[in-house]
Design an enzyme around this catalytic site. Sequence first.
Site, short mmCIF file in Angstrom:
data_model
loop_
_atom_site.label_atom_id
_atom_site.label_comp_id
_atom_site.label_asym_id
_atom_site.label_seq_id
_atom_site.Cartn_x
_atom_site.Cartn_y
_atom_site.Cartn_z
N SER A 1 0.84 -1.20 0.00
CA SER A 1 0.00 0.00 0.00
C SER A 1 0.87 1.25 0.00
O SER A 1 1.94 1.26 0.61
CB SER A 1 -0.89 0.03 1.25
OG SER A 1 -1.56 1.27 1.32
N TYR B 1 -1.01 -0.46 10.27
CA TYR B 1 -1.07 -0.69 8.83
C TYR B 1 0.15 -0.09 8.13
O TYR B 1 0.81 -0.76 7.33
CB TYR B 1 -2.35 -0.08 8.26
CG TYR B 1 -2.63 -0.48 6.81
CD1 TYR B 1 -2.96 -1.79 6.50
CD2 TYR B 1 -2.57 0.45 5.78
CE1 TYR B 1 -3.22 -2.17 5.19
CE2 TYR B 1 -2.83 0.08 4.47
CZ TYR B 1 -3.16 -1.23 4.18
OH TYR B 1 -3.41 -1.60 2.87
N1 LIG Z 1 -8.71 -1.44 -0.92
C1 LIG Z 1 -7.74 -0.54 -1.04
O1 LIG Z 1 -7.97 0.65 -1.32
C2 LIG Z 1 -6.30 -0.96 -0.85
C3 LIG Z 1 -5.32 0.03 -0.97
C4 LIG Z 1 -3.99 -0.34 -0.83
C5 LIG Z 1 -3.65 -1.66 -0.60
N2 LIG Z 1 -4.63 -2.60 -0.46
C6 LIG Z 1 -4.18 -3.99 -0.23
O2 LIG Z 1 -4.82 -4.85 -1.16
C7 LIG Z 1 -5.00 -6.16 -0.59
C8 LIG Z 1 -6.45 -6.57 -0.70
O3 LIG Z 1 -7.21 -5.65 0.12
P1 LIG Z 1 -8.78 -5.45 0.02
O4 LIG Z 1 -9.02 -4.01 -0.21
O5 LIG Z 1 -9.40 -6.45 -0.91
O6 LIG Z 1 -9.15 -5.77 1.53
P2 LIG Z 1 -10.41 -6.54 2.12
O7 LIG Z 1 -11.62 -6.15 1.38
O8 LIG Z 1 -10.37 -6.29 3.59
O9 LIG Z 1 -10.04 -8.06 1.82
C9 LIG Z 1 -8.90 -8.63 2.42
C10 LIG Z 1 -8.76 -10.04 1.96
O10 LIG Z 1 -7.63 -10.62 2.66
C11 LIG Z 1 -8.06 -11.84 3.23
N3 LIG Z 1 -7.35 -12.14 4.47
C12 LIG Z 1 -7.18 -11.34 5.56
N4 LIG Z 1 -6.51 -12.00 6.52
C13 LIG Z 1 -6.27 -13.24 6.04
C14 LIG Z 1 -5.63 -14.38 6.57
N5 LIG Z 1 -5.10 -14.39 7.81
N6 LIG Z 1 -5.54 -15.49 5.78
C15 LIG Z 1 -6.07 -15.49 4.55
N7 LIG Z 1 -6.70 -14.45 4.00
C16 LIG Z 1 -6.80 -13.33 4.74
C17 LIG Z 1 -9.53 -11.65 3.51
O11 LIG Z 1 -10.13 -12.90 3.66
P3 LIG Z 1 -11.53 -13.08 4.46
O12 LIG Z 1 -12.58 -12.87 3.41
O13 LIG Z 1 -11.44 -14.47 4.98
O14 LIG Z 1 -11.57 -12.03 5.54
C18 LIG Z 1 -9.98 -10.90 2.27
O15 LIG Z 1 -10.19 -11.79 1.21
C19 LIG Z 1 -4.51 -6.03 0.88
O16 LIG Z 1 -3.18 -6.51 0.95
C20 LIG Z 1 -4.56 -4.53 1.14
O17 LIG Z 1 -3.65 -4.13 2.14
C21 LIG Z 1 -5.95 -2.29 -0.59
#
Ligand SMILES: NC(=O)c1ccc[n+]([C@@H]2O[C@H](COP(=O)([O-])OP(=O)(O)OC[C@H]3O[C@@H](n4cnc5c(N)ncnc54)[C@H](OP(=O)(O)O)[C@@H]3O)[C@@H](O)[C@H]2O)c1
Length: 210
Positions: A116, A132
Amino acid sequence: MARHYRAAGWRVYACHRQASAELERIADDNLSLHALDVAEPEQMARLADSLSGLPLDVLFNNAGVYGPSVDGFGSLDAEGLLDTLRVNTVAPLLLAQALLPNLHAGALKTIATLTSRMGSIGDNGSGGHYPYRASKAGLNAALRSLSIDLRPHDIKVLILHPGWVRTDMGGAHGTLSVEQSAAQLFRHVASAQMRDSGRFIDIDGSKLPW
Ligand SMILES: NC(=O)c1ccc[n+]([C@@H]2O[C@H](COP(=O)([O-])OP(=O)(O)OC[C@H]3O[C@@H](n4cnc5c(N)ncnc54)[C@H](OP(=O)(O)O)[C@@H]3O)[C@@H](O)[C@H]2O)c1
């Protein structure tokens, strides 16, 4: 990401803690589901055993957590910080280690990890978000080392910011849909060259400051 790779004709090994209805719907002979809580190293070892001998072209590290909702200085607790580090910083590195033999055997030899922009120290002008920010800055440092160590083996390490995306974590005001971000990430991974390895790359392809 699983849907994008499947649509492009890839064989996908999709890992989940609890498969969503959509993931179950798209599962087929070429998209298998594998139970994995990335915070549990024994589950990683079990996954590596079950994939033993299979070449993998791309390891895509997506799992991440924002961490405790109360994360201001003065309200920090050790468990909240450590749980966030375990998922965001430790797990991608251990997974790369566990699946390294598969990546050696693959053709594209790529580890793509979602980090991120909030992990950028140079870009941090607003403070806060301790768990984070620290977890993603640590992840970036680890991946930079990995990119150097794996370069002699022709393995690329991509450090990708997915944009501000409308997911559970990103919330409703994100500037990109999941579809838009996933399509762009897919293109970055597909077109990546060794010179992109170890760079911290924004969703538009520009370089981010560490
Ligand atoms: N959304 C944004 O704007 C943004 C910006 C920058 C970076 N990111 C990065 O992009 C990636 C995806 O984020 P997102 O926005 O899709 O977040 P999200 O909606 O919170 O989804 C997170 C995903 O990670 C999985 N996860 C969390 N802990 C886990 C564990 N211990 N073992 C296996 N799976 C696990 C969750 O599974 P469950 O369904 O089981 O909870 C979910 O599928 C992350 O690395 C996040 O830091 C996102």
